[in-house]
Design a protein around this motif. Structure first.
Motif, short mmCIF file in Angstrom:
data_model
loop_
_atom_site.label_atom_id
_atom_site.label_comp_id
_atom_site.label_asym_id
_atom_site.label_seq_id
_atom_site.Cartn_x
_atom_site.Cartn_y
_atom_site.Cartn_z
N ARG A 22 -27.65 -8.82 -7.20
CA ARG A 22 -28.78 -7.95 -7.51
C ARG A 22 -29.93 -8.70 -8.17
NH1 ARG A 22 -24.74 -5.42 -6.24
NH2 ARG A 22 -24.51 -3.16 -5.93
N GLU A 60 -22.79 1.46 -14.13
CA GLU A 60 -24.02 2.22 -13.85
C GLU A 60 -25.21 1.28 -13.67
OE1 GLU A 60 -24.26 4.79 -17.22
OE2 GLU A 60 -22.91 6.31 -16.37
N ALA A 61 -25.29 0.25 -14.52
CA ALA A 61 -26.41 -0.69 -14.42
C ALA A 61 -26.37 -1.48 -13.13
CB ALA A 61 -26.39 -1.64 -15.62
N ARG A 63 -24.95 -0.31 -10.37
CA ARG A 63 -24.93 0.68 -9.29
C ARG A 63 -23.65 0.60 -8.45
NH1 ARG A 63 -30.16 -1.28 -9.00
NH2 ARG A 63 -29.90 -2.24 -6.95
N VAL A 64 -22.53 0.52 -9.14
CA VAL A 64 -21.23 0.53 -8.49
C VAL A 64 -20.30 1.43 -9.30
CG1 VAL A 64 -21.47 -1.78 -7.49
CG2 VAL A 64 -20.41 -1.51 -9.75
N ASP A 105 -25.99 -1.72 1.21
CA ASP A 105 -26.61 -1.00 0.11
C ASP A 105 -27.67 -1.88 -0.56
OD1 ASP A 105 -24.93 1.24 0.40
OD2 ASP A 105 -23.34 0.28 -0.76
#
Length: 204
Positions: A22, A60-61, A63-64, A105
């Motif tokens: 990311r 959460e940070a 995104r999983v 994704d």
């Protein structure tokens, strides 16, 4: 059942890999998860077992789900989408179709599409964010492509790549239907790249 050391190693490996994918710095991940920079470093180096709350915030940070952080299986991810799972997302009265085959994704998005356009039929594509590219390969028939003001025609077996930050149109240019595959590549930083930098990269 995995030992605590094995869990810590898996979490550290997965957090580091996801953060890298990311394009997040340690500081950016720490800020997004609401933890300290030192906590992220400790987790990535497997020097401690994070609390459930910390795991949830990191997930959460990134995104999983939490499962993606604690999964100890280092095998490469394989996703199979069977033919019957393909999704037709566009069709025309003339019988043309655009089928979404598979994709990734965010932040780095790659999509594979399977298109069929009837003779004389067309589809107008909107401009994508700066940095997005499309790759087309004609499987059958003849494809017309307009990118901005430039017109191109592709025969069976031809392949073309173009920068897709301008409006574009695909059209059936022959007497028979045209079928082509399309790969859309949109990096996570698309829209942030100066136009000149993209042109320079393509020319090199």
């Amino acid at each position: 059942m995995q030992s605590s050391d094995e869990v810590a190693a898996a979490v550290g490996r997965n957090v580091r890999a996801l953060r890298t994918q990311r394009r997040m710095t340690i500081d950016a991940l720490a800020a997004a998860a609401g933890v300290s920079r030192g906590t992220v470093i400790q987790i990535e180096t497997a020097r401690g077992n994070p609390s459930i709350g910390t795991l949830v915030h990191l997930a959460e940070a990134l995104r999983v789900g939490v499962a993606s952080l604690v999964d100890g299986d280092a095998s490469p991810r394989v996703v199979v989408r069977r033919a019957e799972q393909a999704v037709p997302l566009w069709s025309s009265d003339a019988g043309s179709t655009a089928v979404f085959r598979i994709g990734t994704d965010p932040p780095d998005v790659v999509e594979l599409w399977d298109w069929t356009l009837q003779p004389g039929d067309s589809f107008d594509g909107e401009a994508h964010p700066m940095g997005t590219a499309e790759v087309l390969s004609v499987l059958e028939g003849r494809l017309g492509l307009r990118v901005g003001a430039a017109e191109h025609e592709l025969d069976t077996g031809d392949t073309l790549m173009f920068q897709a930050h301008v409006p574009h149109r695909y059209s059936g240019a022959g007497a028979e239907p045209v079928r082509f595959t399309m790969v859309v590549v949109q990096p996570g930083d698309a829209g942030l790249v100066p136009p000149g930098a993209i042109a320079q990269a393509v020319d090199q």
